[in-house]
Design an enzyme around this catalytic site. Structure first.
Site, PDB file in Angstrom:
ATOM      1  N   HIS A  80      12.454 -44.162 -32.363  1.00 23.86           N
ATOM      2  CA  HIS A  80      12.517 -43.383 -31.125  1.00 23.86           C
ATOM      3  C   HIS A  80      13.986 -43.215 -30.752  1.00 23.86           C
ATOM      4  O   HIS A  80      14.873 -43.722 -31.451  1.00 23.86           O
ATOM      5  CB  HIS A  80      11.708 -44.038 -29.996  1.00 23.86           C
ATOM      6  CG  HIS A  80      12.199 -45.364 -29.531  1.00 23.86           C
ATOM      7  ND1 HIS A  80      12.257 -46.476 -30.352  1.00 23.86           N
ATOM      8  CD2 HIS A  80      12.662 -45.777 -28.318  1.00 23.86           C
ATOM      9  CE1 HIS A  80      12.707 -47.504 -29.661  1.00 23.86           C
ATOM     10  NE2 HIS A  80      12.981 -47.110 -28.429  1.00 23.86           N
ATOM     11  N   HIS A  82      15.853 -43.974 -27.865  1.00 24.50           N
ATOM     12  CA  HIS A  82      16.630 -44.726 -26.886  1.00 24.50           C
ATOM     13  C   HIS A  82      18.013 -45.013 -27.465  1.00 24.50           C
ATOM     14  O   HIS A  82      18.186 -45.141 -28.687  1.00 24.50           O
ATOM     15  CB  HIS A  82      15.914 -46.015 -26.503  1.00 24.50           C
ATOM     16  CG  HIS A  82      14.913 -45.811 -25.405  1.00 24.50           C
ATOM     17  ND1 HIS A  82      13.798 -46.599 -25.253  1.00 24.50           N
ATOM     18  CD2 HIS A  82      14.874 -44.912 -24.375  1.00 24.50           C
ATOM     19  CE1 HIS A  82      13.106 -46.191 -24.193  1.00 24.50           C
ATOM     20  NE2 HIS A  82      13.736 -45.177 -23.654  1.00 24.50           N
ATOM     21  N   ASP A  84      19.896 -47.456 -27.806  1.00 20.75           N
ATOM     22  CA  ASP A  84      20.173 -48.636 -28.641  1.00 20.75           C
ATOM     23  C   ASP A  84      19.518 -48.525 -30.016  1.00 20.75           C
ATOM     24  O   ASP A  84      19.593 -49.474 -30.807  1.00 20.75           O
ATOM     25  CB  ASP A  84      19.723 -49.918 -27.935  1.00 20.75           C
ATOM     26  CG  ASP A  84      18.230 -49.941 -27.632  1.00 20.75           C
ATOM     27  OD1 ASP A  84      17.712 -48.907 -27.171  1.00 20.75           O
ATOM     28  OD2 ASP A  84      17.589 -50.986 -27.828  1.00 20.75           O
TER      29      ASP A  84
END
Length: 295
Positions: A80, A82, A84
């Site tokens: 995904h 995000h 990080d």
């Protein structure tokens, strides 16, 4: 929620939890990332895959390249977007020439952004541009390994897990973690979809989970069953509290999350909001402005 293990943590060191898998910890610990984001290299002597290259951090990218030791990279795969997880894909692709594949870019329309404020997409990697988006059930292959995409929306709408078919391992990103329950943050995070994705994983027979944060999970179905039960308990807790009096989403946090790190109060409020939106969709609660009540 478990506290982190004692230091030193194995940041930047390639560990091998099983013959086809290497794991590297990025230097980005936080209350949201535990000891940091874990990048996985799948494959041994032939072309390999890199899962979740992590933040755009020079030291972490150098550690990945050192662990590769000149091996060809067949794909850089992101669960995904995000910040990080996926930003490291760009410098790693530039260094290796490998394509970026996996999840789709985040797609929040302007009406959603306007409704939730200009920072509704702040946690996401806006520069993520995959060479190929993997559909549910689609596979990437290399020498001795096959990684198949498992669509698991909920934590984010674009979240994928990757199943290593040769060994029964599942790389779970942030959908199931080894240290805490996943945060579901609207407007992109959706509690109903998250619960559906947990049910889907519970129906599988994976041998082990390798999450992006925290230790490997060697009893995955047992953990997922407990996570489903935990979320149902939270749902029932919300309904009981609303049975006493109408409340704003922020009012639930002190009542439901005793002893929570104050730095995580915002995340807890967002998870409560995700539950409330799901309950509203099911006709169990309603709201007037910011105040929620039973339907």
């Amino acid at each position: 929620m478990a506290g982190p293990p004692p230091k030193p943590w194995p940041t930047g060191k390639a560990e091998r939890p099983e013959p086809l898998v290497r794991r590297l910890l990025a230097p980005n610990p936080s209350p949201y990332t535990y000891t940091g984001t874990q990048t996985y290299i799948v494959g041994d002597t032939g072309p390999v895959a890199v899962i979740d290259p992590g933040p755009d951090d020079d030291a972490h990218i150098a550690s990945i390249l050192a662990a590769l030791d000149g091996a060809e990279v067949a794909a850089i795969m992101c669960t995904h977007t995000h910040r990080d997880h996926s930003p490291g894909a760009r410098p790693l692709a530039a260094a290796t020439g490998a394509p970026v594949v996996g999840c789709a870019p985040l797609a929040l329309d302007q009406d959603v952004l306007d409704a939730w404020g200009p920072r509704a997409d702040a946690a996401f990697d806006s520069g993520y541009a995959p060479d190929r988006v993997m559909e549910d059930g689609e596979a990437m292959t290399g020498t001795g390994w096959t990684l198949r995409a498992v669509h698991t929306p909920g934590h984010t709408s674009n979240h994928l897990c990757f199943a290593l078919e040769e060994t029964g391992a599942l790389f779970t990103g942030d959908h199931v973690m080894g240290w805490s329950t996943s945060v579901v943050v609207p407007p992109d995070g959706d509690m109903g979809e998250y619960m559906g994705s947990l049910e889907r994983l519970h129906a599988r027979e994976d041998r082990v989970y390798y999450p992006a944060h925290g230790p490997a999970i060697d009893k995955p179905r047992q953990l997922v069953r407990g996570m489903i039960g935990h979320r149902r308990q939270r749902e029932n807790q919300i309904l009981r509290l609303l049975g006493d009096a109408p409340l704003a989403a922020a009012d639930f946090v002190s009542r439901m999350y005793k002893g929570l790190d104050p730095r995580l109060h915002g995340a807890a409020e967002m998870s409560v909001t995700a539950h409330l939106l799901d309950l509203e969709r099911r006709g169990l609660v309603g709201r007037s402005g910011d105040i929620w009540q039973t339907a």
